[in-house]
Design an enzyme around this catalytic site. Structure first.
Site, mmCIF file in Angstrom:
data_model
loop_
_atom_site.group_PDB
_atom_site.id
_atom_site.type_symbol
_atom_site.label_atom_id
_atom_site.label_comp_id
_atom_site.label_asym_id
_atom_site.label_seq_id
_atom_site.Cartn_x
_atom_site.Cartn_y
_atom_site.Cartn_z
ATOM 1 N N HIS A 1 1.782 4.586 -2.919
ATOM 2 C CA HIS A 1 1.933 6.041 -2.768
ATOM 3 C C HIS A 1 3.306 6.481 -3.275
ATOM 4 O O HIS A 1 3.436 7.484 -3.980
ATOM 5 C CB HIS A 1 1.803 6.438 -1.297
ATOM 6 N N HIS B 1 0.835 -1.208 0.000
ATOM 7 C CA HIS B 1 0.000 0.000 0.000
ATOM 8 C C HIS B 1 0.870 1.259 0.000
ATOM 9 O O HIS B 1 0.708 2.136 -0.862
ATOM 10 C CB HIS B 1 -0.909 -0.022 1.235
ATOM 11 N N GLU B 2 1.776 1.340 0.957
ATOM 12 C CA GLU B 2 2.610 2.540 1.048
ATOM 13 C C GLU B 2 3.509 2.679 -0.176
ATOM 14 O O GLU B 2 3.796 3.795 -0.624
ATOM 15 C CB GLU B 2 3.439 2.529 2.330
ATOM 16 N N GLY C 1 -4.209 14.880 8.067
ATOM 17 C CA GLY C 1 -4.845 15.686 7.032
ATOM 18 C C GLY C 1 -6.210 15.195 6.579
ATOM 19 O O GLY C 1 -6.696 15.627 5.536
ATOM 20 N N TYR C 2 -6.830 14.290 7.369
ATOM 21 C CA TYR C 2 -8.047 13.632 6.885
ATOM 22 C C TYR C 2 -9.342 14.241 7.411
ATOM 23 O O TYR C 2 -10.394 13.610 7.292
ATOM 24 C CB TYR C 2 -8.007 12.141 7.254
ATOM 25 N N ILE D 1 -7.917 12.402 11.757
ATOM 26 C CA ILE D 1 -8.737 13.600 11.546
ATOM 27 C C ILE D 1 -8.395 14.740 12.504
ATOM 28 O O ILE D 1 -8.720 15.892 12.218
ATOM 29 C CB ILE D 1 -10.250 13.280 11.608
#
Length: 704
Positions: free
Chosen positions: A490, A486-487, A623-624, A619
């Protein structure tokens, strides 16, 4: 007579790979003010030049406006980015204090630049002149929008209040994350009786013994103990899954879900204050809620659109999750467990693992020996060579690192041999100094330097998997393999960009709810036969993973899929409604709102001690905010992207490579230079469809 130019302090280099070992808390305190002072003077000069151009009604060029602004931003991003990076991976009281001492000044400079009317008008002039390419148009549109969201339209007392709120929010976010880190590190449970580790696999007992040795019990062994349990995921997660001691599972679970929730040192006041300040800022900007501000820069157009997606997923997942819970109760009953009639949250992981072994004969812990980190990396790099035509090779020793565990790699084009990028990999958990979770961040961004030469991108790839123990390498769970893939997804988008304008290179200027597309796409390859069987080799014998075990992994892919989807919906809906509905005057606390949402998004009611919001760093410290839904939004894109490979046949090597190159040339190459919907269509040939996600999640089949 010769003179030697003194090199700048390590923290102010502003280019190249950082010399991490030379960047100390004292440097942070001494040199960040120096940097900000220089940037302030440079910004003043840029504004003076642009104001003179405006007064003379002279046309502006991109190089005159955007290039100096990028240089300003990049110098701050480079230096402060290194400080923030070290704060995450080498946290110490001294560094934490140094970071906190400079944060307000960094935020103030960001506000000063983001609220400059001279810059704003120059950007509008540049846009109105025309003659820009599509990438420049997108960059300018985003810059203007972001300045508006940073309060460029505010004046006087209103702008002062907005800026004070921004300062306070930055401080609150840092303090929130630090309290979670401290609470995670501050709890341990020493186990001394063999009965207390009943059911734990050898690898976990060895890890707990290693933790005990590190804490001063020098003679601790996996066989005889003592064993030290902690709340970091490499210890806590497997303990909840395998411990046969229900009483100890309960103690550990309650400690985990109540982290950072104490009266004197907890995050409850910070949560209300963060939500209140964000709402006030949104209203100052003319928006009804912070969720509206957040969505202004995302693919999803409105709160209603996100609510609709989450409701579709909730209605599909809820009945499936109920069936899954009943199956766990039935499993516990067959085993004669006292908790069968009254399953609690600390029982779910344990009975899910029993049920998984019962249904699929799949023991996830027993698979660890087939996933040593070096083999997994070989498999991941081989897949990237196969799909994207890149060659990844170790370059340890060629770059400074911040910890002996950290490795350095270079990425070349497999065809031409041309250097493309590099990355750091920091794979192991270090509970005392490294925050939990996994992430990718930018070290260097693709751009052109002052001489017009390319600056190649460099990524930070951070995981928190089980470390090596003695002579045994890091043996990964399958979930840790998925996290690494996954990472790395990115990282690929950051490293394989071909966009030369840094404002839109890699992940820059990519709408937040599309950023997870490459990362979630890469996870799918963990279930691809050629990929998995190519890397799953026993660390001692070199024997490949038995085919029957691969079949079990495939069969178990959607196991507890209803619960997993519902969990993400619960997080996302809580986040969205806290930022769209909650106000200090609404008559309920954020936690009460979260528990209302839980009535339709959980199948086991949260226990009284559950203070999950107090550790919801995504959150409140990340940054979510009003963006956690992005994981599910992007999952629609990633599942559909992977289905393009399924459609040509995963065994069709020529077609797979051709499709992989197309993915590289679109999704991984174009970055934020085009709208993600347009980028997706250029890869897929059509708009995204949710059909593949529903199929991959197994919700339809399970519901039927």
């Amino acid at each position: 007579m010769t003179s030697t130019l003194q090199s700048p302090p390590a923290l102010l280099a502003g280019e190249g790979l950082p010399r991490f070992e030379a960047i100390t808390p004292d440097q942070v305190r001494a040199h960040i003010p120096e940097l900000l002072s220089g940037l302030q003077a440079e910004l003043d000069r840029v504004e003076t030049d642009l104001a003179a151009a405006a007064a003379a009604a002279r046309p502006l060029s991109w190089a005159e406006v955007m290039d100096p602004l990028h240089r300003l931003g990049e110098r701050l991003r480079w230096s402060w980015g290194v400080v923030s990076h070290l704060n995450g991976v080498c946290n110490s009281p001294e560094l934490r204090e140094a970071h906190a001492s400079q944060q307000a000044a960094v935020v103030a400079f960001g506000n000063r630049a983001g609220q400059s009317r001279v810059l704003f008008e120059a950007l509008r002039t540049l846009q109105s002149q025309g003659g820009l390419d599509a990438t420049q148009e997108r960059i300018l549109t985003a810059e203007l929008r972001d300045m508006e969201l940073r309060g460029v339209g505010l004046e006087g007392a209103a702008q002062e209040a907005f800026n004070a709120a921004s300062q306070e929010l930055a401080e609150l976010a840092t303090a929130f994350g630090n309290r979670v880190l401290d609470a995670t590190n501050g709890w341990t449970l020493k186990l001394t009786d063999p009965d207390e580790v009943e059911g734990l696999p050898e690898s976990l007992r060895e890890q707990l013994a290693q933790a005990a040795r590190d804490a001063g019990d020098g003679q601790a062994t996996a066989a005889a103990g003592p064993w030290l349990l902690g709340l970091d995921m490499p210890r806590f997660g497997p303990f909840l899954k395998y411990s046969r001691r229900r009483d100890l599972r309960e103690i550990a679970y309650k400690a985990h879900v109540s982290r950072a929730s104490g009266e004197s040192d907890g995050n409850w006041p910070a949560i209300e204050r963060i939500l209140t300040l964000r709402r006030q800022q949104a209203q100052q900007l003319g928006h009804g809620s912070w969720a509206e501000v957040s969505l202004a820069s995302k693919m999803a157009g409105s709160v209603a659109e996100v609510e609709a997606l989450l409701e579709d997923l909730r209605t599909a997942a809820y009945p499936v999750a109920l069936l899954e819970l009943e199956a766990l109760r039935a499993c516990a009953a067959r085993e004669g467990a006292a908790e069968a009639a009254d399953l609690k949250p600390w029982d779910v992981s344990f009975w899910a693992e029993v049920r998984r072994q019962e249904a699929f004969d799949l023991d996830s812990e027993a698979l660890r020996p087939w996933f040593p980190l070096p083999r997994v990396l070989d498999g991941l790099f081989g897949l990237c060579d196969r799909l994207f035509g890149i060659h990844i090779h170790p370059a340890d020793g060629e770059a400074p690192v911040w910890h002996p565990d950290v490795r350095f790699f270079r990425v070349d084009d497999a065809g031409s041999g041309e250097p493309l990028a590099a990355f750091y990999l920091d794979p192991y958990s270090r509970p005392g100094s490294k925050r939990g979770g996994a992430w990718m961040d930018e070290c260097l961004v693709r751009s052109l330097d002052a001489a017009g030469q390319p600056v190649l991108p460099v990524a930070y790839l951070i995981c928190n998997q089980s470390p090596p123990v003695g002579e045994t390498p890091s043996l990964m769970t399958f979930e840790e393999v998925e996290t690494l893939f996954h990472e790395f997804g990115h990282g690929l988008q950051h490293m394989l960009t071909t966009v030369e304008r840094p404002q839109a290179a890699g992940i820059n200027n990519v709408e937040w709810d599309a950023v997870e597309l490459p990362s979630q796409f890469m996870e799918n390859w963990c279930y691809d036969h050629a990929t998995l069987m190519g890397m799953a080799r026993h660390w001692q014998s070199g024997e490949p993973l038995p085919e029957v075990e691969f079949a079990k992994l495939q069969a178990a892919r959607t196991f507890m899929g209803g619960a997993a989807t519902l969990r993400q919906v619960h997080f996302a809906l809580t986040d969205l409604r806290l930022h769209s509905q909650w106000t200090p005057e609404c008559g309920r606390t954020p936690e009460q709102l979260r528990r209302e949402i839980a009535t339709t998004t959980t199948v086991l009611e949260p226990i009284e001690e559950d203070a999950f919001l107090c550790s919801f760093g995504h959150i409140f410290a990340g940054g979510y905010s009003a963006g956690y839904y992005s994981y599910k939004w992007a999952e629609v894109l990633s599942a559909d992207a992977f289905s393009a490979f399924e459609e040509v046949g995963l065994e069709n090597e020529a077609a797979i490579q051709a499709t992989g190159r197309r993915f590289r040339e679109t999704v991984l190459s174009l970055g934020g230079s085009r709208h993600p919907g347009e980028v997706f269509e250029s890869f897929r040939g059509r708009a995204p469809s949710p059909e593949a996600l529903i199929r991959h999640s197994g919700l339809v089949a399970a519901g039927g």
